[in-house]
Design a protein around this motif. Sequence first.
Motif, PDB file in Angstrom:
ATOM      1  N   THR A  50       0.415  -0.925   0.077  1.00 53.14           N
ATOM      2  CA  THR A  50       0.040   0.029   0.067  1.00 53.14           C
ATOM      3  C   THR A  50       0.868   1.113  -0.031  1.00 53.14           C
ATOM      4  O   THR A  50       2.122   1.189  -0.451  1.00 53.14           O
ATOM      5  CB  THR A  50      -1.135   0.239   1.118  1.00 53.14           C
ATOM      6  N   SER A  51       0.348   2.365  -0.021  1.00 52.32           N
ATOM      7  CA  SER A  51       1.348   3.539   0.615  1.00 52.32           C
ATOM      8  C   SER A  51       0.499   4.187   1.412  1.00 52.32           C
ATOM      9  O   SER A  51      -0.579   4.075   1.793  1.00 52.32           O
ATOM     10  CB  SER A  51       0.383   4.510  -0.913  1.00 52.32           C
ATOM     11  N   ALA A  52       2.060   4.762   1.739  1.00 48.23           N
ATOM     12  CA  ALA A  52       1.344   5.561   3.395  1.00 48.23           C
ATOM     13  C   ALA A  52       1.389   7.053   3.146  1.00 48.23           C
ATOM     14  O   ALA A  52       1.844   7.468   2.238  1.00 48.23           O
ATOM     15  CB  ALA A  52       2.257   5.714   4.361  1.00 48.23           C
ATOM     16  N   SER A  53      -0.189   8.097   3.104  1.00 50.83           N
ATOM     17  CA  SER A  53      -0.521   9.260   3.184  1.00 50.83           C
ATOM     18  C   SER A  53      -0.653  10.031   4.858  1.00 50.83           C
ATOM     19  O   SER A  53      -0.775  10.011   5.074  1.00 50.83           O
ATOM     20  CB  SER A  53      -2.051   9.081   2.164  1.00 50.83           C
ATOM     21  N   PHE A  54       0.912  11.264   3.807  1.00 49.71           N
ATOM     22  CA  PHE A  54       0.710  12.001   5.307  1.00 49.71           C
ATOM     23  C   PHE A  54       0.255  13.704   4.958  1.00 49.71           C
ATOM     24  O   PHE A  54       1.198  14.199   3.237  1.00 49.71           O
ATOM     25  CB  PHE A  54       2.714  12.221   5.700  1.00 49.71           C
ATOM     26  N   ARG A  55      -1.091  13.898   5.293  1.00 50.60           N
ATOM     27  CA  ARG A  55      -1.249  15.042   4.938  1.00 50.60           C
ATOM     28  C   ARG A  55      -0.462  16.748   6.051  1.00 50.60           C
ATOM     29  O   ARG A  55      -0.190  15.934   7.030  1.00 50.60           O
ATOM     30  CB  ARG A  55      -2.590  14.936   5.820  1.00 50.60           C
ATOM     31  N   PRO A  67      -1.078  16.309   0.496  1.00 54.60           N
ATOM     32  CA  PRO A  67      -0.824  15.132   0.553  1.00 54.60           C
ATOM     33  C   PRO A  67       0.317  14.639  -0.006  1.00 54.60           C
ATOM     34  O   PRO A  67       0.852  14.366  -0.856  1.00 54.60           O
ATOM     35  CB  PRO A  67      -2.016  14.457   1.545  1.00 54.60           C
ATOM     36  N   LEU A  68       1.198  14.064   0.997  1.00 51.86           N
ATOM     37  CA  LEU A  68       2.773  13.172   0.621  1.00 51.86           C
ATOM     38  C   LEU A  68       2.338  11.813   0.855  1.00 51.86           C
ATOM     39  O   LEU A  68       1.943  11.320   1.746  1.00 51.86           O
ATOM     40  CB  LEU A  68       3.891  13.682   1.892  1.00 51.86           C
ATOM     41  N   VAL A  69       2.705  10.954  -0.253  1.00 52.71           N
ATOM     42  CA  VAL A  69       2.270   9.773  -0.449  1.00 52.71           C
ATOM     43  C   VAL A  69       3.256   8.797  -0.844  1.00 52.71           C
ATOM     44  O   VAL A  69       4.069   9.315  -1.530  1.00 52.71           O
ATOM     45  CB  VAL A  69       1.033   9.444  -2.192  1.00 52.71           C
ATOM     46  N   ASP A 129      -3.640   6.481   6.522  1.00 51.60           N
ATOM     47  CA  ASP A 129      -3.537   8.210   5.898  1.00 51.60           C
ATOM     48  C   ASP A 129      -3.743   9.011   7.427  1.00 51.60           C
ATOM     49  O   ASP A 129      -4.775   8.985   8.211  1.00 51.60           O
ATOM     50  CB  ASP A 129      -4.831   8.629   5.232  1.00 51.60           C
ATOM     51  N   SER A 131      -2.269  12.882   9.205  1.00 54.35           N
ATOM     52  CA  SER A 131      -2.261  13.943   9.664  1.00 54.35           C
ATOM     53  C   SER A 131      -0.577  14.265   9.617  1.00 54.35           C
ATOM     54  O   SER A 131      -0.813  13.891  11.597  1.00 54.35           O
ATOM     55  CB  SER A 131      -2.591  15.515   9.977  1.00 54.35           C
TER      56      SER A 131
END
Length: 433
Positions: A50-55, A67-69, A129, A131
């Motif tokens: 998967t991909s980790a998403s950082f808002r 966001p940084l994916v 996902d 923040s």
Amino acid sequence: MSAQVLTPAPAPEQSAITAALTRAAKRPAWMLSVAALIAVVVFGFLAPHTSASFRLSATDAAVKVPPLVVPAVAFGWIVALLLIAAAAWAWFLATQRQRSLPGWAMGLAWFVFLAGLMVWLVGTANNPDISLVQLLTGSVALSLPIIFGSMSGALCERAGVVNIAIEGQLLLGAFGAALGGLLTGSLVGALVTAALGGLLVSALLSLFAVKYLVNQIIVGVVLNVFASGLTGFFAGTLLKDGENFHDMPKLAKLPIPGLADIPVLGPIFFQQTLLGYAMFLLVPGLWFALFRTKWGLRVRAVGEHPKAADTVGIKVNRVRVSNVLLAGIVAGVGGSYYTLVSTSEFSRDMTGGTGYIALAALIFGRWNPLLAACAGLLFGFVTNLQYILAQAGTAVPSQFMAMLPYIVTIFAVAGLVGKSRGPAASGEPYVKE
């Protein structure tokens, strides 16, 4: 016959020194090797697809940033390769030159490892996902009492007094803030009584450790128990009756217009409470005072070689007492975080061992205020990470996540970045001959 050239055998002392240097240099190499192995197995082969998403922006931010994916598998292998390279470099320096990896490189390697761990943990969550702004701002808030406590420890130990009583100073500071806030209804009264609470513990520490030469570690442990019992008793007697009490004041955030809207950095540095801004001023201010002023030179002389300091006219025990008292005020103000920011009431032992983590941050930071503050931020980050990931529904057991801050503390005290040496006279009482 050809002349035979005889090479003198190295002296035993020189061989022992070389062997000791080699062993010390190999310690970081071994640690990085273990970290690289973990990265290959966990971050590489066991990485979630998967991909980790950082808002990067708050929901109400004036300036929105995408966001940084981060793909978990690709990032995991990048981290693994970087750690393998760092371990190889560390082994080369240890075996060929009897040198350890430079401090900046070691710190960067562990930052990469922590980034890989965070991406892996977020990737395993049900909702990958989170923040990043919430993670970082919460980390700064949680690290505030740790940093204040580590600054208290630096003030004491640089003057030659071991401060195990940081936990008691924080706890009595939290109780003092609650009592003062309820009695006066003002933030000024709450902060003053918080400082007085920490000062009380420090006065007892200086009395027994400096004047009566009692073992400083034993005194510190006893004072922690004393603070726990004292605050628990008075919390059950003085604070249980709400009559004649004002409402508990709260330290609200004070955003700086314009600067608070900067993406990511704005909420961290420019949307803080009064304690947060005080922390940002205290850390560089204490570093400057210790290493760039005459006062700091005297303090460090007392902590390194008190007899030599005495011969040039420095009042050793007077300096130690004044530093210990000042350290109590600093820790007491830091303890007010629990009752003026975190919650609105005092509960028994609410500091939860923060003082010991502050002591670990001080050792991790090698008795340097700037490095100790960075270590405190690391512990706050790890603590907040477990809360954020628990909300995201990570697959990692919650028991392990709850242990994570203390695991980091153990590794730090065990010498994660190499052997640390404190002030030479720390813990040794001084008796003028």
